[in-house]
Design an enzyme around this catalytic site. Structure first.
Site, PDB file in Angstrom:
ATOM      1  N   PRO A 267      -2.879 -10.091   1.898  1.00 24.65           N
ATOM      2  CA  PRO A 267      -3.016  -9.139   0.785  1.00 24.65           C
ATOM      3  C   PRO A 267      -1.681  -9.062   0.038  1.00 24.65           C
ATOM      4  O   PRO A 267      -0.823  -8.232   0.346  1.00 24.65           O
ATOM      5  CB  PRO A 267      -3.360  -7.827   1.488  1.00 24.65           C
ATOM      6  CG  PRO A 267      -2.737  -7.956   2.843  1.00 24.65           C
ATOM      7  CD  PRO A 267      -2.763  -9.409   3.199  1.00 24.65           C
ATOM      8  N   ASP A 444       3.809  -9.854   1.170  1.00 22.88           N
ATOM      9  CA  ASP A 444       2.660  -9.501   2.007  1.00 22.88           C
ATOM     10  C   ASP A 444       2.683  -7.992   2.205  1.00 22.88           C
ATOM     11  O   ASP A 444       3.605  -7.443   2.830  1.00 22.88           O
ATOM     12  CB  ASP A 444       2.765 -10.242   3.344  1.00 22.88           C
ATOM     13  CG  ASP A 444       1.541 -10.047   4.220  1.00 22.88           C
ATOM     14  OD1 ASP A 444       0.799  -9.069   4.006  1.00 22.88           O
ATOM     15  OD2 ASP A 444       1.334 -10.870   5.140  1.00 22.88           O
ATOM     16  N   HIS A 445       1.665  -7.320   1.676  1.00 22.86           N
ATOM     17  CA  HIS A 445       1.650  -5.857   1.727  1.00 22.86           C
ATOM     18  C   HIS A 445       1.436  -5.338   3.146  1.00 22.86           C
ATOM     19  O   HIS A 445       1.585  -4.129   3.387  1.00 22.86           O
ATOM     20  CB  HIS A 445       0.564  -5.310   0.796  1.00 22.86           C
ATOM     21  CG  HIS A 445       1.014  -4.143  -0.025  1.00 22.86           C
ATOM     22  ND1 HIS A 445       1.749  -3.106   0.490  1.00 22.86           N
ATOM     23  CD2 HIS A 445       0.863  -3.856  -1.351  1.00 22.86           C
ATOM     24  CE1 HIS A 445       2.001  -2.225  -0.450  1.00 22.86           C
ATOM     25  NE2 HIS A 445       1.488  -2.663  -1.591  1.00 22.86           N
ATOM     26  N   ARG A 446       1.124  -6.221   4.086  1.00 22.97           N
ATOM     27  CA  ARG A 446       0.982  -5.770   5.472  1.00 22.97           C
ATOM     28  C   ARG A 446       2.335  -5.524   6.123  1.00 22.97           C
ATOM     29  O   ARG A 446       2.459  -4.693   7.038  1.00 22.97           O
ATOM     30  CB  ARG A 446       0.205  -6.816   6.286  1.00 22.97           C
ATOM     31  CG  ARG A 446      -1.225  -7.025   5.856  1.00 22.97           C
ATOM     32  CD  ARG A 446      -1.857  -8.186   6.608  1.00 22.97           C
ATOM     33  NE  ARG A 446      -1.154  -9.451   6.331  1.00 22.97           N
ATOM     34  CZ  ARG A 446      -1.496 -10.621   6.873  1.00 22.97           C
ATOM     35  NH1 ARG A 446      -2.517 -10.684   7.731  1.00 22.97           N
ATOM     36  NH2 ARG A 446      -0.829 -11.719   6.554  1.00 22.97           N
ATOM     37  N   CYS A 448       5.264  -4.619   4.568  1.00 21.72           N
ATOM     38  CA  CYS A 448       6.060  -3.550   3.956  1.00 21.72           C
ATOM     39  C   CYS A 448       5.304  -2.973   2.777  1.00 21.72           C
ATOM     40  O   CYS A 448       4.285  -3.518   2.334  1.00 21.72           O
ATOM     41  CB  CYS A 448       7.431  -4.079   3.519  1.00 21.72           C
ATOM     42  SG  CYS A 448       7.370  -5.227   2.125  1.00 21.72           S
TER      43      CYS A 448
END
Length: 474
Positions: A267, A444-446, A448
């Site tokens: 994501p 990658d929004h996972r 941070c």
């Protein structure tokens, strides 16, 4: 007595399952030494010269240039213990020996007696490859009619069993090809293989799949209402051009697979900022001027940006990470292995500068220059193209300002750099012409949130605008 040994395409590492034959380096009848490169193949990672572990006479080759072979498929066969092409024995000579009992080739017998066991250690040994030699019949002491060597029959794994009610083997080596045919309901009995001895290759199955899809589209095309009137072709009108189909394989296929996986698994989000790079360009010019005309290699803009990235990752280690999806864990990595995008004739590759966090700008620049030259000549090894933890993409060399980079899976972030060009800019409260660059960070929004990503990007921009900020970490 000569023993015929089969050399199969070895495991090339990094999870690669197949390779394309680019160029044969030996012919049938050639004498090869242990660890001599015999074929050049292209994998999804790099071009590789494959050395043969046996020494002797090449009796057969499998696969034409341009064809793909799976790992474990036969490459060639070598008659070990025979130092010449098979020939009819003289009447007074014992079978397998010359009339004088002397070896017809000036090479020690033990040079061809056994395999080295080092098929892909460093992609060949450090010793220089033995020169390829053609067997010359005039060097045989007793004259005898020379018989051209015939390919030695090799047992080819076949898909046995019943296919559409028929029993018997099908000329298929690769389990991938059989599986592909099953998935698309392709009758292998109806295919004519384009490989050696009618061997069915993946390209044959792919062609059959395309034909089946085209036939299905024709069957499902709705019939027009009313009578069909054939239109007479306009005189002199060109025939409609057929669409070109380009196989996704080699480097292009590997890039497609990795980018598709990145988009489907990660994501990602992108943030960007414009930065005044005037001071950075001035600092670079001062560095290169101080080195003098013979003071060593010049420091590139990419090297300075790479050094800025390593400093930023030290402050924001969340972005030097990967995600273990099976364990649902974020894995923060201890060192920075910095990848940089390089465009080559074979496509986009990402060489990796190992332990970039321990290098200064000059050291990083020298390593980038070395890896770039290897990339242009197609000599990068798979190990030099893998293991990166963060990627720097300088697409400004293509004359574009901005982009939304796709993360190089399984990394967590990529910094994109646009072209540096003069633009109007408010400097010290007044409008001026400054050297401006756009910086884009895809993350990658996972691993941070936007605050961390924004902090990383802002620190990079601050270093670009005020290179003195880096003095704390140099």
């Amino acid at each position: 007595m000569a023993q015929v040994l089969e050399f199969k395409l070895p495991d090339l590492g990094e999870g690669l399952t197949e390779a394309e034959i680019v160029r044969w380096l030996v012919e049938v009848g050639d004498v090869v030494a242990i660890d001599q490169p015999v074929v050049e193949v292209e994998t999804a990672k790099a071009m590789v010269e494959v050395p043969c572990p046996y020494g002797g006479v090449v009796t057969a080759r499998f696969g034409e240039e341009g064809s793909e072979l799976p790992v474990g498929a036969p490459l060639l066969t070598v008659a070990v213990g025979a130092t010449e092409a098979p020939a009819a024995p003289a009447p007074s000579a014992a079978p397998g020996s010359s009339a004088s009992g002397a070896s017809p080739v000036d090479a020690p017998a033990d040079e061809f007696s056994a395999g080295s066991g080092n098929v892909l250690v460093g992609y060949g040994t450090g010793a220089p490859a033995a020169r390829r030699r053609r067997v010359r019949p005039e060097r045989v002491a007793a004259p005898a009619p020379v018989v051209q060597p015939e390919p030695v029959p090799v047992a080819v794994p076949a898909a046995a069993g019943e296919v559409n009610g028929r029993q018997g083997p099908v000329a298929v080596v690769s389990p991938l090809v059989r599986r592909l045919a099953r998935q698309h309901e392709i009758d292998l009995w109806r295919l004519t293989g384009s490989g050696p001895d009618g061997l069915i290759l993946r390209a044959d199955v792919d062609s059959a799949i395309r034909r089946a899809e085209e036939a299905a589209r024709e069957r499902t095309r709705p019939a027009p209402d009313g009578p069909v009137v054939a239109e007479a072709p306009t005189a002199g009108a060109p025939a409609p051009a057929a669409a070109e189909r380009i196989p996704l394989r080699g480097v292009r296929g590997a890039v497609a697979d990795k980018l598709s996986r990145s988009r489907s698994e990660i994501p990602d989000a992108t943030c960007w900022v414009d930065a005044d790079a005037t001071e950075l360009m001035a600092a670079r010019a001062a560095m290169n001027a101080a080195s003098g005309p013979s003071g060593g290699p010049k420091v590139s803009v990419l090297a300075l940006l790479a050094r800025i990235c390593t400093a930023a990752l030290a402050r924001y280690p969340e972005l030097n990470a990967t995600v273990d999806t099976a364990a649902r864990e974020i894995v923060r990595l201890p060192g920075v292995h910095l990848g940089f995008a390089a465009q080559t004739e074979r496509g986009l590759v990402v060489p990796v500068v190992r332990d970039a966090h321990t290098r200064n700008a000059e050291s990083i620049g020298a390593e980038i220059a070395r890896l770039t030259e290897l990339a242009r000549t197609g000599k990068l090894s798979p190990a030099q193209l893998t293991g990166g933890t963060f990627t720097l993409n300088n697409y400004g060399v293509f004359g574009v300002d901005g982009s939304t980079p796709i993360i190089n899976h399984p990394e967590a972030a990529m910094l994109g750099v646009g072209r540096i060009m003069p633009k109007p800019w408010v400097h010290k409260g007044e409008l001026a012409v400054r050297q401006v660059v756009q910086l884009s960070l895809t993350f990658d929004h996972r691993v941070c949130d936007g605050g961390t990503a924004g902090g990383f990007l802002r620190y990079v921009a601050d270093c670009v605008e005020q290179p003195a900020v880096l003095l704390r970490t140099l």
